[in-house]
Motif scaffolding. Structure first.
Motif, PDB file in Angstrom:
ATOM      1  N   ASN A 234      -6.739  35.123 -31.107  1.00  0.00           N
ATOM      2  CA  ASN A 234      -7.185  36.465 -30.805  1.00  0.00           C
ATOM      3  C   ASN A 234      -7.361  36.996 -32.288  1.00  0.00           C
ATOM      4  O   ASN A 234      -8.402  37.931 -32.540  1.00  0.00           O
ATOM      5  CB  ASN A 234      -6.590  37.419 -29.832  1.00  0.00           C
ATOM      6  CG  ASN A 234      -6.869  36.923 -28.310  1.00  0.00           C
ATOM      7  OD1 ASN A 234      -7.821  36.101 -28.018  1.00  0.00           O
ATOM      8  ND2 ASN A 234      -6.258  37.362 -27.535  1.00  0.00           N
ATOM      9  N   ASN A 251      -6.855  37.635 -19.023  1.00  0.00           N
ATOM     10  CA  ASN A 251      -7.791  38.788 -18.591  1.00  0.00           C
ATOM     11  C   ASN A 251      -9.173  38.511 -18.783  1.00  0.00           C
ATOM     12  O   ASN A 251      -9.567  37.544 -19.617  1.00  0.00           O
ATOM     13  CB  ASN A 251      -7.479  40.188 -19.613  1.00  0.00           C
ATOM     14  CG  ASN A 251      -7.315  39.930 -20.982  1.00  0.00           C
ATOM     15  OD1 ASN A 251      -8.435  39.435 -21.354  1.00  0.00           O
ATOM     16  ND2 ASN A 251      -6.541  40.342 -21.591  1.00  0.00           N
ATOM     17  N   ASP A 252     -10.115  39.330 -18.481  1.00  0.00           N
ATOM     18  CA  ASP A 252     -11.544  39.238 -18.392  1.00  0.00           C
ATOM     19  C   ASP A 252     -12.278  39.044 -19.552  1.00  0.00           C
ATOM     20  O   ASP A 252     -13.018  38.132 -20.173  1.00  0.00           O
ATOM     21  CB  ASP A 252     -12.272  40.285 -17.698  1.00  0.00           C
ATOM     22  CG  ASP A 252     -11.962  40.010 -16.147  1.00  0.00           C
ATOM     23  OD1 ASP A 252     -11.529  39.144 -15.665  1.00  0.00           O
ATOM     24  OD2 ASP A 252     -12.160  41.218 -15.474  1.00  0.00           O
ATOM     25  N   LYS A 253     -11.640  39.796 -20.719  1.00  0.00           N
ATOM     26  CA  LYS A 253     -11.832  39.593 -21.889  1.00  0.00           C
ATOM     27  C   LYS A 253     -11.736  38.494 -22.678  1.00  0.00           C
ATOM     28  O   LYS A 253     -12.660  37.862 -23.294  1.00  0.00           O
ATOM     29  CB  LYS A 253     -11.549  40.864 -22.804  1.00  0.00           C
ATOM     30  CG  LYS A 253     -12.071  40.853 -24.337  1.00  0.00           C
ATOM     31  CD  LYS A 253     -11.517  42.210 -25.109  1.00  0.00           C
ATOM     32  CE  LYS A 253     -11.911  42.224 -26.394  1.00  0.00           C
ATOM     33  NZ  LYS A 253     -11.268  43.363 -27.187  1.00  0.00           N
ATOM     34  N   GLU A 254     -10.533  38.032 -22.447  1.00  0.00           N
ATOM     35  CA  GLU A 254     -10.012  36.419 -23.090  1.00  0.00           C
ATOM     36  C   GLU A 254     -10.882  35.515 -22.573  1.00  0.00           C
ATOM     37  O   GLU A 254     -11.142  34.483 -23.247  1.00  0.00           O
ATOM     38  CB  GLU A 254      -8.551  36.525 -23.069  1.00  0.00           C
ATOM     39  CG  GLU A 254      -7.649  37.488 -23.707  1.00  0.00           C
ATOM     40  CD  GLU A 254      -6.285  37.277 -23.348  1.00  0.00           C
ATOM     41  OE1 GLU A 254      -5.344  37.661 -24.466  1.00  0.00           O
ATOM     42  OE2 GLU A 254      -5.993  36.915 -22.633  1.00  0.00           O
ATOM     43  N   GLU A 256     -13.837  35.316 -21.956  1.00  0.00           N
ATOM     44  CA  GLU A 256     -15.094  34.881 -22.633  1.00  0.00           C
ATOM     45  C   GLU A 256     -14.704  34.037 -23.814  1.00  0.00           C
ATOM     46  O   GLU A 256     -15.804  33.330 -24.362  1.00  0.00           O
ATOM     47  CB  GLU A 256     -15.666  36.162 -23.383  1.00  0.00           C
ATOM     48  CG  GLU A 256     -15.899  37.519 -22.067  1.00  0.00           C
ATOM     49  CD  GLU A 256     -16.025  38.730 -22.873  1.00  0.00           C
ATOM     50  OE1 GLU A 256     -16.297  38.736 -24.156  1.00  0.00           O
ATOM     51  OE2 GLU A 256     -16.712  39.690 -22.178  1.00  0.00           O
TER      52      GLU A 256
END
Length: 318
Positions: A234, A251-254, A256
Motif C-alpha cells: 500500500n 477491506n473494500d479499498k484494498e 481494488e
C-alpha cells in the motif's frame, strides 16, 4: 526391557538432559536414570555419552532411539484400536498448522469442530513446515495442516483444498491496469516476499522460477507476515502474492488492488498430514471432514496449476 524404559530414553534424547526429561515424564530424576541404566546394563551398551554437555547419543544409541520411537508409537496403537472399536472420538490431539494457513483456516473450522467433537482436546501450534515434519516424525504431533506435496515417505497426506494465488498490486505498479495477470508478467525484483522459512514464499519463488534465473538475487523487502506485506505494498514498495483465503477479509479499498491470474490459476495444495503409522486416525478423519465441509463453500476454483512448496534447490537434490 520395558516400553517405559524406551519412553524415558526418548525423553532424554529429546531434552539432552536427565532432569528435564524426568520433569517431562512426571517422574523423579533418580527413577528415570535408574531405569535407563538398567536398560543399558541389559543390552551391555551405552545409549548416552554422559561426559558431553549437553548429553549426546552414542552411535549405537542413535540406532536404538530410532527403533524405540517405532516401538513406543506402535504401543500407542493398542489404545487406538480400542478407541476405534468403541467409536470413541476423544482425548488429546496435537495439531500443527503453518503460519500462512493458521489465521484464515482456524477460525473457519475450530468452533464447528469443538461443537461436533467436545471430547477431543485440541492442542494447536503454529509451526513452519520443517518444524512440523520433524515433530511428526518424532511423535510430538498427531497431525498437521501444511502445503503439499512434501515428497516424504514417512508422511501421509490427505488433500483438503486447492488455494489459488492472488496478486496484490498497488495503483502505482506497472501491472495495476491489467485485468488478469499472467505468470510471465511477474518480476521477482519488484515483489515483496515473506521471510525465509515460509513455504508460501518458496511457492512464490518456484512460480517465478527465481532459483533458475536469479539464484543470488537480493530481494528488496521481506516480512514475517502477510498483513505487513499488504501494508508495504500500500506504501508503493512493490506488489505481492496472497493466498486466496487471505483476500476474503481485507477491506473494500484494498480489494481494488486484487488481480486474479489467467487460468490455469497457480495454486497451492493444502493437506492434512500425519505419520505413516496412522495413529488416532478417527480424530484425523474427523478434522478432515469438518474442514472440507466449511472450505467447500469458500473456494470454488477448479482449473488450477499446483505450485510446489518445496524449494527448487531441494527438489533438484531429490
Amino acid at each position: 526391557m520395558t516400553i517405559t524404559q524406551l519412553y524415558y530414553v526418548l525423553a532424554v534424547a529429546e531434552n539432552q538432559n536427565f532432569t528435564k526429561a524426568a520433569e517431562k515424564c512426571f517422574v523423579t530424576q533418580p527413577t528415570l536414570s535408574m531405569q535407563i541404566q538398567k536398560l543399558e546394563d541389559e543390552l551391555s551398551i551405552q545409549i548416552f555419552d554422559r561426559s558431553k554437555k549437553p548429553i549426546e547419543l552414542t552411535d549405537v544409541g542413535k540406532k536404538i532411539v530410532t527403533q524405540a520411537r517405532n516401538i513406543v508409537n506402535e504401543s500407542y496403537r493398542i489404545q487406538d484400536i480400542v478407541d476405534q472399536q468403541k467409536g470413541f472420538i476423544g482425548g488429546e490431539f496435537k495439531l500443527g498448522i503453518i503460519p500462512t494457513v493458521m489465521p484464515t483456516l482456524l477460525p473457519m473450522f475450530l468452533k464447528n469442530f469443538i461443537k461436533k467433537h467436545p471430547k477431543v482436546t485440541l492442542i494447536i501450534e503454529e509451526l513452519t513446515t520443517d518444524e512440523i515434519i520433524t515433530r511428526i516424525k518424532e511423535g510430538h504431533l498427531d497431525a498437521a495442516i501444511a502445503a503439499t506435496p512434501l515428497e516424504d515417505d514417512a508422511i501421509k497426506e490427505r488433500v483438503l483444498y486447492f488455494e489459488p494465488f492472488v496478486s496484490y498490486i498497488p495503483k502505482n505498479h506497472r501491472l495495476y491496469g491489467h485485468n488478469k495477470i499472467d505468470v510471465t508478467d511477474l518480476d521477482i525484483n519488484d515483489m515483496l516476499l515473506l521471510e525465509d522459512g515460509h513455504c508460501f514464499r518458496d511457492g512464490v519463488l518456484n512460480l517465478c522460477k527465481t532459483f533458475k534465473t536469479h539464484p543470488d538475487e537480493k530481494f528488496q523487502l521481506e516480512s514475517g507476515s502477510i498483513e505487513t506485506l499488504i501494508k508495504l505494498s500500500n506504501e508503493g514498495l512493490g506488489m505481492t502474492l496472497l493466498p486466496y483465503l487471505h483476500t476474503l477479509d481485507i477491506n473494500d479499498k484494498e480489494k481494488e488492488n486484487l488481480h486474479h491470474f489467467k487460468e490455469p490459476t497457480p495454486a497451492r495444495e493444502v493437506s492434512l498430514i500425519y505419520h505413516k503409522s496412522e495413529l488416532k486416525m478417527q480424530i484425523t478423519e474427523a478434522i478432515q471432514d469438518v474442514i472440507m465441509g466449511v472450505v467447500r463453500g469458500a473456494i470454488a476454483f477448479q482449473d488450477v496449476q499446483i505450485i510446489s512448496p518445496l524449494r527448487a534447490d531441494k527438489k533438484m537434490r531429490v
